[in-house]
Design an enzyme around this catalytic site. Sequence first.
Site, mmCIF file in Angstrom:
data_model
loop_
_atom_site.group_PDB
_atom_site.id
_atom_site.type_symbol
_atom_site.label_atom_id
_atom_site.label_comp_id
_atom_site.label_asym_id
_atom_site.label_seq_id
_atom_site.Cartn_x
_atom_site.Cartn_y
_atom_site.Cartn_z
ATOM 1 N N LYS A 213 -6.966 3.578 -2.665
ATOM 2 C CA LYS A 213 -7.363 3.364 -1.243
ATOM 3 C C LYS A 213 -7.502 4.717 -0.456
ATOM 4 O O LYS A 213 -6.717 5.667 -1.145
ATOM 5 C CB LYS A 213 -6.072 2.614 -0.430
ATOM 6 C CG LYS A 213 -6.149 2.744 0.883
ATOM 7 C CD LYS A 213 -4.860 2.011 1.532
ATOM 8 C CE LYS A 213 -4.995 2.096 2.979
ATOM 9 N NZ LYS A 213 -3.735 1.293 3.638
ATOM 10 N N ASP B 284 0.838 -1.237 0.058
ATOM 11 C CA ASP B 284 -0.151 -0.012 -0.061
ATOM 12 C C ASP B 284 1.044 1.234 0.026
ATOM 13 O O ASP B 284 1.455 1.538 1.032
ATOM 14 C CB ASP B 284 -0.874 0.025 1.233
ATOM 15 C CG ASP B 284 -1.858 -1.141 1.130
ATOM 16 O OD1 ASP B 284 -1.842 -2.009 0.393
ATOM 17 O OD2 ASP B 284 -2.841 -1.135 2.107
ATOM 18 N N LYS C 112 -10.098 0.368 -1.800
ATOM 19 C CA LYS C 112 -10.126 0.015 -0.307
ATOM 20 C C LYS C 112 -10.281 1.097 0.459
ATOM 21 O O LYS C 112 -9.758 2.455 0.451
ATOM 22 C CB LYS C 112 -8.522 -0.244 -0.073
ATOM 23 C CG LYS C 112 -8.421 -0.653 1.355
ATOM 24 C CD LYS C 112 -6.798 -1.283 1.629
ATOM 25 C CE LYS C 112 -6.613 -1.276 3.179
ATOM 26 N NZ LYS C 112 -5.192 -1.996 3.379
#
EC number: 4.1.2.4
Length: 223
Positions: free
Chosen positions: A152, A89, A181
């Site tokens: 995300k 991430d 996400k």
Amino acid sequence: MTIAKMIDHTALKPDTTKEQILALTKEAREYGFASVCVNPTWVKLSAEQLAGAESVVCTVIGFPLGANTPEVKAFEVKDAIQNGAKEVDMVINIGALKDKDDELVERDIRAVVDAAKGKALVKVIIETCLLTDEEKVRACEIAVKAGTDFVKTSTGFSTGGATAEDIALMRKTVGPNIGVKASGGVRTKEDVEKMIEAGATRIGASAGVAIVSGEKPAKPDNY
């Protein structure tokens, strides 16, 4: 798919201890979370603890500010993969996005995507709380162009977390084939259901056990 399989079971606090990582990985095995999301220093231990499990190891890149150079982020990815990470991430270069330096934003993401190619799934954190809606859309469009697997919302370390409105905007922007996400402030099953309804396909939460068991989180975190 169960809710557990959509959750990245998260421990990213700077004072996280080995004991907490061992508990995190044990819970991931027990509940079948998608991954444990840990800082790079804990990747190797987490991978050892999850050997043979369905849950994988996710780590963070350029975290939490996103202000490293593309070359540093690429090195972080390679190191994490070598230590057993299967998902990364990364935080975008937020200042570059604000400056409308889209070339740098794309190059930054692409450095991570290229370093991870075929070895780890990439999620791009755009830090929605710091962006206008126009910037959120642009960040998502650049991330897709650069080859990300997911976009995300948040690090959980800035001024705000995921909202259903942002998830819906991100989903609309990236279309049906890129993951979205929700991370930051997602603490209950109801929170998760709202995010899924808005278009989320993955949830980042430190309250994973409480979410799937229906219990109240022992201590609420921002992520």
